[in-house]
Design a protein around this motif. Sequence first.
Motif, PDB file in Angstrom:
ATOM      1  N   SER A  46      21.714 -17.883  -0.070  1.00  0.00           N
ATOM      2  CA  SER A  46      20.557 -17.209  -0.658  1.00  0.00           C
ATOM      3  C   SER A  46      20.980 -16.455  -1.915  1.00  0.00           C
ATOM      4  O   SER A  46      22.159 -16.215  -2.148  1.00  0.00           O
ATOM      5  CB  SER A  46      19.964 -16.220   0.350  1.00  0.00           C
ATOM      6  N   GLY A  47      20.011 -16.090  -2.706  1.00  0.00           N
ATOM      7  CA  GLY A  47      20.293 -15.370  -3.949  1.00  0.00           C
ATOM      8  C   GLY A  47      20.977 -14.042  -3.698  1.00  0.00           C
ATOM      9  O   GLY A  47      21.889 -13.647  -4.419  1.00  0.00           O
ATOM     10  N   LYS A  48      20.547 -13.331  -2.658  1.00  0.00           N
ATOM     11  CA  LYS A  48      21.137 -12.030  -2.340  1.00  0.00           C
ATOM     12  C   LYS A  48      22.615 -12.193  -1.990  1.00  0.00           C
ATOM     13  O   LYS A  48      23.469 -11.449  -2.477  1.00  0.00           O
ATOM     14  CB  LYS A  48      20.388 -11.377  -1.187  1.00  0.00           C
ATOM     15  N   THR A  49      22.911 -13.165  -1.165  1.00  0.00           N
ATOM     16  CA  THR A  49      24.301 -13.412  -0.764  1.00  0.00           C
ATOM     17  C   THR A  49      25.142 -13.816  -1.970  1.00  0.00           C
ATOM     18  O   THR A  49      26.278 -13.349  -2.131  1.00  0.00           O
ATOM     19  CB  THR A  49      24.355 -14.515   0.311  1.00  0.00           C
ATOM     20  N   THR A  50      24.587 -14.652  -2.823  1.00  0.00           N
ATOM     21  CA  THR A  50      25.309 -15.097  -4.018  1.00  0.00           C
ATOM     22  C   THR A  50      25.582 -13.926  -4.949  1.00  0.00           C
ATOM     23  O   THR A  50      26.687 -13.786  -5.471  1.00  0.00           O
ATOM     24  CB  THR A  50      24.512 -16.189  -4.756  1.00  0.00           C
ATOM     25  N   ARG A  51      24.588 -13.064  -5.159  1.00  0.00           N
ATOM     26  CA  ARG A  51      24.775 -11.892  -6.027  1.00  0.00           C
ATOM     27  C   ARG A  51      25.825 -10.949  -5.447  1.00  0.00           C
ATOM     28  O   ARG A  51      26.656 -10.413  -6.180  1.00  0.00           O
ATOM     29  CB  ARG A  51      23.449 -11.165  -6.230  1.00  0.00           C
ATOM     30  N   GLU A  52      25.801 -10.737  -4.134  1.00  0.00           N
ATOM     31  CA  GLU A  52      26.793  -9.870  -3.497  1.00  0.00           C
ATOM     32  C   GLU A  52      28.198 -10.444  -3.652  1.00  0.00           C
ATOM     33  O   GLU A  52      29.160  -9.722  -3.954  1.00  0.00           O
ATOM     34  CB  GLU A  52      26.474  -9.688  -2.014  1.00  0.00           C
ATOM     35  N   ARG A  53      28.307 -11.743  -3.458  1.00  0.00           N
ATOM     36  CA  ARG A  53      29.609 -12.391  -3.603  1.00  0.00           C
ATOM     37  C   ARG A  53      30.117 -12.294  -5.041  1.00  0.00           C
ATOM     38  O   ARG A  53      31.293 -12.006  -5.287  1.00  0.00           O
ATOM     39  CB  ARG A  53      29.512 -13.857  -3.167  1.00  0.00           C
ATOM     40  N   LEU A  54      29.224 -12.523  -6.012  1.00  0.00           N
ATOM     41  CA  LEU A  54      29.617 -12.403  -7.419  1.00  0.00           C
ATOM     42  C   LEU A  54      30.023 -10.971  -7.751  1.00  0.00           C
ATOM     43  O   LEU A  54      30.989 -10.737  -8.484  1.00  0.00           O
ATOM     44  CB  LEU A  54      28.479 -12.859  -8.334  1.00  0.00           C
ATOM     45  N   SER A  55      29.265 -10.011  -7.211  1.00  0.00           N
ATOM     46  CA  SER A  55      29.592  -8.603  -7.453  1.00  0.00           C
ATOM     47  C   SER A  55      30.957  -8.258  -6.873  1.00  0.00           C
ATOM     48  O   SER A  55      31.765  -7.577  -7.518  1.00  0.00           O
ATOM     49  CB  SER A  55      28.512  -7.715  -6.833  1.00  0.00           C
ATOM     50  N   ALA A  58      33.612  -9.773  -9.044  1.00  0.00           N
ATOM     51  CA  ALA A  58      33.755  -9.035 -10.299  1.00  0.00           C
ATOM     52  C   ALA A  58      34.521  -7.734 -10.076  1.00  0.00           C
ATOM     53  O   ALA A  58      35.400  -7.369 -10.873  1.00  0.00           O
ATOM     54  CB  ALA A  58      32.386  -8.758 -10.908  1.00  0.00           C
ATOM     55  N   LEU A  59      34.219  -7.026  -8.986  1.00  0.00           N
ATOM     56  CA  LEU A  59      34.945  -5.795  -8.683  1.00  0.00           C
ATOM     57  C   LEU A  59      36.411  -6.078  -8.377  1.00  0.00           C
ATOM     58  O   LEU A  59      37.301  -5.330  -8.800  1.00  0.00           O
ATOM     59  CB  LEU A  59      34.291  -5.065  -7.508  1.00  0.00           C
ATOM     60  N   GLY A  60      36.664  -7.151  -7.655  1.00  0.00           N
ATOM     61  CA  GLY A  60      38.049  -7.543  -7.365  1.00  0.00           C
ATOM     62  C   GLY A  60      38.813  -7.879  -8.635  1.00  0.00           C
ATOM     63  O   GLY A  60      39.974  -7.497  -8.799  1.00  0.00           O
ATOM     64  N   LEU A  61      38.146  -8.576  -9.533  1.00  0.00           N
ATOM     65  CA  LEU A  61      38.779  -8.922 -10.809  1.00  0.00           C
ATOM     66  C   LEU A  61      39.074  -7.669 -11.618  1.00  0.00           C
ATOM     67  O   LEU A  61      40.155  -7.535 -12.202  1.00  0.00           O
ATOM     68  CB  LEU A  61      37.878  -9.874 -11.602  1.00  0.00           C
ATOM     69  N   ALA A  62      38.130  -6.727 -11.635  1.00  0.00           N
ATOM     70  CA  ALA A  62      38.345  -5.473 -12.363  1.00  0.00           C
ATOM     71  C   ALA A  62      39.526  -4.707 -11.767  1.00  0.00           C
ATOM     72  O   ALA A  62      40.353  -4.155 -12.508  1.00  0.00           O
ATOM     73  CB  ALA A  62      37.085  -4.623 -12.327  1.00  0.00           C
ATOM     74  N   ASP A  63      39.627  -4.676 -10.438  1.00  0.00           N
ATOM     75  CA  ASP A  63      40.749  -4.002  -9.794  1.00  0.00           C
ATOM     76  C   ASP A  63      42.075  -4.688 -10.141  1.00  0.00           C
ATOM     77  O   ASP A  63      43.080  -4.018 -10.384  1.00  0.00           O
ATOM     78  CB  ASP A  63      40.572  -3.974  -8.273  1.00  0.00           C
ATOM     79  N   ASN A  64      42.064  -6.016 -10.161  1.00  0.00           N
ATOM     80  CA  ASN A  64      43.286  -6.754 -10.519  1.00  0.00           C
ATOM     81  C   ASN A  64      43.713  -6.454 -11.945  1.00  0.00           C
ATOM     82  O   ASN A  64      44.908  -6.315 -12.225  1.00  0.00           O
ATOM     83  CB  ASN A  64      43.081  -8.256 -10.334  1.00  0.00           C
ATOM     84  N   VAL A  65      42.749  -6.367 -12.840  1.00  0.00           N
ATOM     85  CA  VAL A  65      43.066  -6.060 -14.238  1.00  0.00           C
ATOM     86  C   VAL A  65      43.644  -4.647 -14.344  1.00  0.00           C
ATOM     87  O   VAL A  65      44.644  -4.416 -15.036  1.00  0.00           O
ATOM     88  CB  VAL A  65      41.814  -6.225 -15.134  1.00  0.00           C
ATOM     89  N   LYS A  66      43.037  -3.691 -13.631  1.00  0.00           N
ATOM     90  CA  LYS A  66      43.551  -2.309 -13.652  1.00  0.00           C
ATOM     91  C   LYS A  66      44.972  -2.263 -13.103  1.00  0.00           C
ATOM     92  O   LYS A  66      45.839  -1.594 -13.671  1.00  0.00           O
ATOM     93  CB  LYS A  66      42.651  -1.396 -12.828  1.00  0.00           C
ATOM     94  N   ASP A  67      45.193  -2.953 -11.982  1.00  0.00           N
ATOM     95  CA  ASP A  67      46.535  -2.976 -11.402  1.00  0.00           C
ATOM     96  C   ASP A  67      47.543  -3.592 -12.362  1.00  0.00           C
ATOM     97  O   ASP A  67      48.667  -3.101 -12.496  1.00  0.00           O
ATOM     98  CB  ASP A  67      46.540  -3.753 -10.081  1.00  0.00           C
ATOM     99  N   GLY A  68      47.128  -4.666 -13.027  1.00  0.00           N
ATOM    100  CA  GLY A  68      48.011  -5.309 -13.995  1.00  0.00           C
ATOM    101  C   GLY A  68      48.342  -4.384 -15.158  1.00  0.00           C
ATOM    102  O   GLY A  68      49.490  -4.330 -15.615  1.00  0.00           O
ATOM    103  N   LEU A  69      47.357  -3.646 -15.631  1.00  0.00           N
ATOM    104  CA  LEU A  69      47.602  -2.715 -16.737  1.00  0.00           C
ATOM    105  C   LEU A  69      48.530  -1.583 -16.310  1.00  0.00           C
ATOM    106  O   LEU A  69      49.414  -1.181 -17.068  1.00  0.00           O
ATOM    107  CB  LEU A  69      46.282  -2.156 -17.262  1.00  0.00           C
ATOM    108  N   HIS A  70      48.330  -1.066 -15.096  1.00  0.00           N
ATOM    109  CA  HIS A  70      49.218  -0.010 -14.611  1.00  0.00           C
ATOM    110  C   HIS A  70      50.642  -0.530 -14.460  1.00  0.00           C
ATOM    111  O   HIS A  70      51.608   0.161 -14.807  1.00  0.00           O
ATOM    112  CB  HIS A  70      48.716   0.551 -13.284  1.00  0.00           C
TER     113      HIS A  70
END
Length: 131
Positions: A46-55, A58-70
């Motif tokens: 469903s759209g809700k599930t897809t949006r949650e998964r994408l979100s 995206a948050l996981g990717l942002a955390d990975n980028v922050k960890d990489g920068l640190h």
Amino acid sequence: MNYKKLINKGLSDFSGRSGDKSAAIIGLLAGLAVGAVLGVLFAPESGKTTRERLSDKALGLADNVKDGLHSLKDTVSTGRESLKGFKDEVVGKVKNKANAVAQDYKEFREAELNKGAVSGEDPDYVASNNS
């Protein structure tokens, strides 16, 4: 509606303008729109599930980028400290070597002056000619 006739008519309209790039852009945009609609229609979730998964992704990717920068920041800091230590070590060795060479020169000069004094030469004359 006969889609084959519509597509053929559209293609024949575009073929008359060989130098016009807008037709290609319109075709590309239409293809993207059709692809997006088909993707939503045939999505397994469903759209809700897809949006949650994408979100979440995206948050996981942002955390990975922050960890990489640190991690990169820590690596650079460690490297900088290591270079400072290496620089201090090299400067210390150069100073020690320069002091040793200066001491050797003083000892050599004293020995030469003392040789001249023992042999009866004027030490001031020997010193002025050796400098």
